[in-house]
Design a protein around this motif. Sequence first.
Motif, short mmCIF file in Angstrom:
data_model
loop_
_atom_site.label_atom_id
_atom_site.label_comp_id
_atom_site.label_asym_id
_atom_site.label_seq_id
_atom_site.Cartn_x
_atom_site.Cartn_y
_atom_site.Cartn_z
N PRO A 473 76.13 48.22 48.23
CA PRO A 473 76.06 47.19 47.19
C PRO A 473 76.64 45.84 47.62
CG PRO A 473 77.73 48.82 46.66
CD PRO A 473 76.97 49.35 47.81
N HIS A 474 77.61 45.87 48.57
CA HIS A 474 78.22 44.62 49.02
C HIS A 474 77.25 43.75 49.82
CE1 HIS A 474 78.74 47.67 52.11
NE2 HIS A 474 78.83 46.72 53.01
N ARG A 490 82.38 37.01 43.78
CA ARG A 490 81.41 38.05 44.16
C ARG A 490 82.11 39.41 44.30
NH1 ARG A 490 76.30 38.39 46.43
NH2 ARG A 490 75.99 40.29 47.66
N ILE A 494 81.59 43.21 42.50
CA ILE A 494 81.54 44.48 43.24
C ILE A 494 82.61 45.43 42.72
CG2 ILE A 494 81.78 45.57 45.52
CD1 ILE A 494 79.22 43.90 45.26
N ARG A 495 83.79 44.90 42.45
CA ARG A 495 84.89 45.73 41.92
C ARG A 495 84.50 46.37 40.59
NH1 ARG A 495 90.87 46.02 41.04
NH2 ARG A 495 90.86 47.16 39.08
N ARG A 498 81.04 48.77 41.63
CA ARG A 498 81.22 49.77 42.69
C ARG A 498 82.55 49.55 43.41
NH1 ARG A 498 76.75 52.20 44.97
NH2 ARG A 498 78.29 53.18 46.36
N LYS A 501 83.14 50.36 47.17
CA LYS A 501 82.63 49.53 48.28
C LYS A 501 83.33 48.17 48.35
CE LYS A 501 79.80 52.53 49.86
NZ LYS A 501 80.17 53.20 51.12
N LEU A 502 84.53 48.10 47.76
CA LEU A 502 85.27 46.83 47.82
C LEU A 502 85.83 46.58 49.22
CD1 LEU A 502 86.11 44.47 46.07
CD2 LEU A 502 88.22 45.64 45.52
N ALA A 505 83.30 44.92 51.31
CA ALA A 505 83.11 43.57 50.76
C ALA A 505 84.25 42.66 51.21
CB ALA A 505 83.06 43.64 49.23
#
Length: 892
Positions: A473-474, A490, A494-495, A498, A501-502, A505
């Motif tokens: 997703p990042h 952004r 993401i946080r 998802r 996936k931080l 990112a």
Amino acid sequence: MLCFFFSDRYISLTGDILLSSGTVSYLGAFTVDYRIDCQEQWHKLCQEKKIPCSEDFALTSTLGNQVAIRAWQIAGLPVDSFSTDNGIIVFNSRRWPLMIDPQGQANKWVKNMEKANNLSVIKQSDGNYVRILENCIQFGKPVLMEQLGEELDPVLEPVLLKQTFKQQGVEYMKIGENVVEYSKEFLFYMTTGLRNPHYLPEVAVKVCLLNFMITPQGLQDQLLGLVAAKEKPELEEKKNQLILESAANSKQLKEIEDQILEVLSSSKGNILEDETAIKILSSSKILSEEISEKQKVASITEKEIDNTRMGYRPVAEHSSILFFCISEMANIEPMYQYSLTWFINLYQYSISESTKSDVVSVRINNIIEHFTLCIYNNVCRSLFEKDKLLFSLLLTVGILQGKGQVNDEVWRFLLTGGVALDNPYPNPASEWLSDKSWSEIVRASKLPNLNDLFIHVRESIPKWKDLYDSAKPHDEQLPDHWDNLMGLERMVVIRCFRPDKLVPAVQDFIELNMGHAYIEPPTFDLAGSYKDSNCCSPLIFVLSPGSDPTAVLLKFADDLDMGGSKLQTISLGQGQGPIAAKMIDKAIVDGTWVVLQNCHLATSWMPALERICEEIIIPDNTHPSFRLWLTSYPSDKFPVSILQNGLKMTNEPPKGIRANLLRSYLSDPISDADFFYSSKKQAIWQKLLFGLTFFHALVQERRNFGPLGWNIPYEFNESDLRISVRQIQMFLDEYVDVPLEALTYLTGECNYGGRVTDDKDRRLLLSLLSTFYSWEIRKNITCFTFFQAYVNYIRSLPICTDPSVFGLHSNADITKDNQETNQLLDGILLTLPRQTGGGGKSPQEVVEELSEDILTKLPQDFDIHLVMELYPVVYEESMNTVLRQEIIRFNR
């Protein structure tokens, strides 16, 4: 006009002295922001109570003596107003000062200031410190007691309380059993290197606690002076000369003023008839005019010099930010301690080594880039793997904050997800979007640049679900106009959707702003660390479970011809301290190495080691070849001064398959060309070697998946790899055919399998090994390549490893990644100041709002009287007693 000024000052004196007294008495221990806040509130209170005081109160203008202040600054007191106030408090407090001084600024200042007065420097650990103190009290000499801990020796109590008594007109003080004459000239200073000491009230009331932590402004000025001295030495020399001249002129003017006042006060009758007084006044006037003219010329020259120096200010500002990022790391781990001296040495090294240029802007850029990378590499080698990305993010955000490119509200939200209040909007996609995520999306919609995010999510659920379902997703485009979001905003999105996936990112964010080097920490390099060391700075291995640097160190010692009798090792524990001390005494003369293992097991001996490092291992009596190596698990009892002045290293398995493989290929024995090319069956040797290193990385990395990786997490380490590598080489050279079954048994059942206690884990281990130790490797058996080709190939692998490499489903990453995200965010929160609230509200308002929200969700209390009437406590019904007790507990 002058009369009006003095009368105005005279009227304001009452309030100014009141505020000054409050500052001296109460505010010494606090930070600059808290001090200013208190002074402003007190000032407002004075105005409300109609107490006359100056419009702009400053401690310097009320109690400051400009001549004395300039002398302090020449002696090393930082020039910022906070440090100047500290100096004023030291000399205006009735109690002796105890200065919280982790960077050694106060220590340096006191030593320079009192050098001419025969200052005695003592420590509580010195055997004869009481005797020295008694002599100084008797003869009126200044004393500096440095490196105080959180407890003070009871023998100091009469000194701190100034408990004197008179006998036959002479003042005496009793120290322990001895009575000594007390001189009014005696001065007593105390400093501690602890960053955040906790002094009990009974200690705090006896001393004047002072916070001497360096401020950004004070550090910037120091760093500016250093870069200007390197780049424009003639200007810096001239400026220093002007400062000294200005101080001398100011002192002379003060003496003239005193002389005039003395003449006026001692003159009797009409002063115009006193010829001597007239001559003194005339000569004083001429002299003061000459000095004033000199001062005017000097101040013009000083301004011109300052304008030139200011060209290098960006270097000082940037470097100051780096120092404060580093100093906050100690909040995460007590072993992450770095001294200002170490920082300044690196700073000067970067100024010397960075690429030269005649264009100032290019030169500034070169210094900044070189120094930032130099700091990153030096700090990274002393950090655990879990904290390396955290440090990169801290540096990135710190630098961007310095440029004004970070919104604190957005940054706080990214770390915390905002304050959880009641969410009035129902979750529009509860089948895939958790209520926690939806609440965060609603709260994020109040942030700048994220207005109405939750409305768009509610109206475009399929588009946002694509982002939620994505494997990366990042890297995906955000729906519609939200794709324009950059940086922290952004990452907030993401946080919310998802959080697992931080971390990738964050890596993208760091790479975009700082470069690729800041997401790829340098590999463990013992030779590089040794090169940066000297005979007086200990080299410290900070241990973690499974790491054992002994074999690497012994091999390195052999390479430098320091093995055998030239290297002595001792594992510290009960009674081993004196033996270790004798080893060090002998080694500093002979120029050999001493390795003290497991320092964390000898906490009671650590003060003695600290004294040895400071008083015995000094350049005058230490052989240049001598090195002191220390190993220790993290411990808050480890001496801070050794940590700050030593060279720290960690030797953990690196994070990720790629970094792990790289470490294996760049470490002994594989990195040794003679060893790598020594096998008689090069093709199959290189294939088995690569397979084994990949297997080694695999079994270590699987631990990150928790019970999905191994039922029990095992501490596989480099010694397992090393012995397996040597066995492959030996068996290939000694047998005609490849003894694959024997190698599988030795590696899988003995070397690695010897650690495995669970039968399912053993089965898994052998299954993983069979992928690499199989007869498939005989295909293309003639292919072999050069060592560097392997290193280049490994460097080309992705930083983040897909779970399929471990034989796991892609969803196996979710729990592991969530843990990594939480670890990263929690670590950064530890480094941040705690006084800031979210959403522009004060912490008090945030807490009150949260409390009210919780209160509205709590059910009403049970009516105990009503329950007692319905269910009275009687002998026949014991459950009624239980009911009454439970209701009381529930109400609480």
